[in-house]
Enzyme design. Structure first.
Site, short mmCIF file in Angstrom:
data_model
loop_
_atom_site.label_atom_id
_atom_site.label_comp_id
_atom_site.label_asym_id
_atom_site.label_seq_id
_atom_site.Cartn_x
_atom_site.Cartn_y
_atom_site.Cartn_z
CG HIS A 33 -1.75 -1.01 1.59
ND1 HIS A 33 -1.35 -2.14 2.22
CD2 HIS A 33 -3.10 -1.13 1.42
CE1 HIS A 33 -2.40 -2.95 2.41
NE2 HIS A 33 -3.47 -2.36 1.93
CG ASP A 67 1.74 -0.98 3.39
OD1 ASP A 67 0.95 -0.64 4.27
OD2 ASP A 67 1.47 -1.77 2.45
C1 XLS Z 1 -7.45 -6.64 4.56
C2 XLS Z 1 -7.02 -6.88 3.19
C3 XLS Z 1 -5.89 -5.97 2.71
C4 XLS Z 1 -5.77 -6.03 1.23
C5 XLS Z 1 -4.99 -4.90 0.62
O1 XLS Z 1 -8.15 -7.40 5.18
O2 XLS Z 1 -6.67 -8.23 3.05
O3 XLS Z 1 -4.70 -6.28 3.34
O4 XLS Z 1 -5.21 -7.23 0.79
O5 XLS Z 1 -5.54 -3.67 0.92
#
Ligand code: XLS
Ligand code: NI
Ligand code: NI
Length: 437
Positions: A101, A104
């Site tokens: 993301h 991140d």
């Molecule tokens: C959350 C999601 C997230 C997505 C990406 O539960 O799994 O991590 O994979 O935004």
């Protein structure tokens, strides 16, 4: 260059007899299965958020994972240092891909301009690291759920300025994903849902979400981004009603709003089970309609009703997943992203290696087992035979649309009684699967 995992060398394949916990027993990257290398079938990715940003907090407790490379700040310097950590980790593990993301990899600034600049700075370093390591970006995404501004949602927020903010963030994240050669771009609607029907105009929210997606696609086209857009279904958490509940709900949205050529699905195990489905059900449902794009590999806990995002170690699960993926001929340009985190009690950096090695080995075994099941063909033959009454005669006419209720009525009156039913043989087939495990 500093090393952040001095006790770990490059993880090697040592074969099923190995007792070395820092070796693969089944994942042998170059090994050919059904004409393709394991790397190519599995297309593993490490996720940045859990692996390099996870700190072990839970609703009751403070961080437990105090990483030696983190100085406790959300500074740009710290973010740049984490790129070295990430690429050392991924190189030693031997994965071909990673996912992130925007927030991140780079700290959020005090203005959106500053956030964009931070992201650009880190992206420059990510690009260099990708080049020197050969590791590629499976997908990028934008975090539209952590900041309090997104409390009511992003594209489905009742506040148009928040919609605009989310749009700006996604534009930039698509840009960066494109710049880094990302092969997909994911939309997980973190807070695209609602808590109370009393204060929600569902129709407007869904219309807005569709507008958002069309604009994202227009932008991606305008910059020549060729990656695949993916929706990631999840039924609840953080909101009570998430619009992207499961594969079926996502598909209905995609169809209704004319996005079928633009969006496929990224299916996550723990989200499937939260929706009351098995992972195999969700994969099969998406696959038969041509929208199975990628997977988030993890698993939940049967005794806990939330998204625990554990590493997958269950061979039945990975076998089922691989049976569907192999049936559709692979996931390319998607892959297998470990959206999974070590437990908050697994406090050492080396636990990250054990976790990923276990997940990769579980998938490699699932791949080999699924290939063996396919080679023998008993399962496929059984299913084929079970529907054979549709291969000729009246069944064939039903399938090709050349009969009617009237004709079917005369047919069955004439025949007197339907042919006897055959056993479903569920137990026999479960035993059959056990033969390969
Ligand atoms: C959350 C999601 C997230 C997505 C990406 O539960 O799994 O991590 O994979 O935004
Ligand atoms: Ni999840
Ligand atoms: Ni996910």
């Amino acid at each position: 260059m500093a090393t952040y995992f001095p006790e770990v060398d490059k993880i090697q394949f040592e074969g099923p007899q190995s007792k070395n916990p820092l070796a693969f027993r089944h994942y042998n990257a170059a090994e050919i299965v059904e004409g393709r290398s394991m790397t190519d079938w599995l297309r593993f990715a490490v996720c940045y958020w859990h692996t390099f940003r996870g700190n072990g907090t839970d609703p009751f407790g403070a961080p437990t994972l105090n990483r030696p490379w983190d100085d406790g700040t959300d500074s740009l310097d710290n973010a740049l240092r984490r790129v070295d950590v990430a690429f050392e980790f991924m190189t030693k593990l031997g994965v071909p891909y990673y996912c992130f993301h925007d927030r991140d990899v780079a700290p959020e600034g005090s203005t959106l301009r500053e956030s964009h600049a931070n992201l650009e700075a880190v992206a420059r370093k990510l690009k260099e690291a990708q080049k020197s390591s050969g590791i590629k970006l499976l997908w990028g995404t934008a975090n539209l759920f952590s900041n309090p501004r997104f409390m009511h949602g992003a594209a489905t927020s009742p506040n148009a300025d928040v919609f605009a903010y989310a749009a700006a963030q996604v534009r930039k994240a698509i840009d960066v994903t494109h710049e880094l050669g990302g092969e997909n771009y994911v939309f997980w609607g973190g807070r695209e849902g609602y808590m109370s029907s009393y204060n929600t105009n569902m129709k407007r929210e869904l219309d807005h979400l569709a507008r958002f997606m069309h604009m994202a696609n227009d932008y991606a086209q305008s910059i020549g981004f060729k990656g695949q857009f993916l929706f990631e279904p999840k039924p609840k958490e953080p909101t009570k009603h998430q619009y992207d509940f499961d594969a079926a709900a996502c598909l209905n949205f995609i169809r209704q709003y004319g996005l079928l050529d633009v969006v496929k699905l990224n299916i996550e195990t723990n989200h499937a089970t939260l929706a009351g489905h098995s992972m195999m059900h969700e994969l099969e449902y998406a696959s038969i309609q041509g929208v199975l794009g990628s997977i988030d590999a993890n698993t939940g806990d049967l005794l806990l009703g939330w998204d625990t995002d554990q590493f997958p170690t269950d061979i039945y699960l990975t076998t089922q997943v691989m049976l569907v993926i192999m049936k559709q001929g692979g996931l390319r340009p998607g892959g297998t992203n470990f959206d999974a985190k070590v437990r908050r009690e697994s406090i050492d950096p080396i636990d990250l290696f054990y976790a990923h090695i276990g997940g990769m080995d579980a998938f490699a075994r699932g791949l080999k087992i699924a290939a063996a099941i396919r080679a023998e063909g008993v399962l496929t033959d059984f299913v084929k035979d079970r529907y054979s009454s549709y291969d000729s005669g009246i069944g064939h006419k039903i399938e090709n649309g050349t009969t009617s209720l009237m004709e079917l009525e005369s047919y069955i009156i004439e025949k007197g009684a339907p042919a006897a039913n055959a056993s479903g043989r569920q137990e026999m087939l479960e035993n059959l699967i056990n033969r390969y495990i």
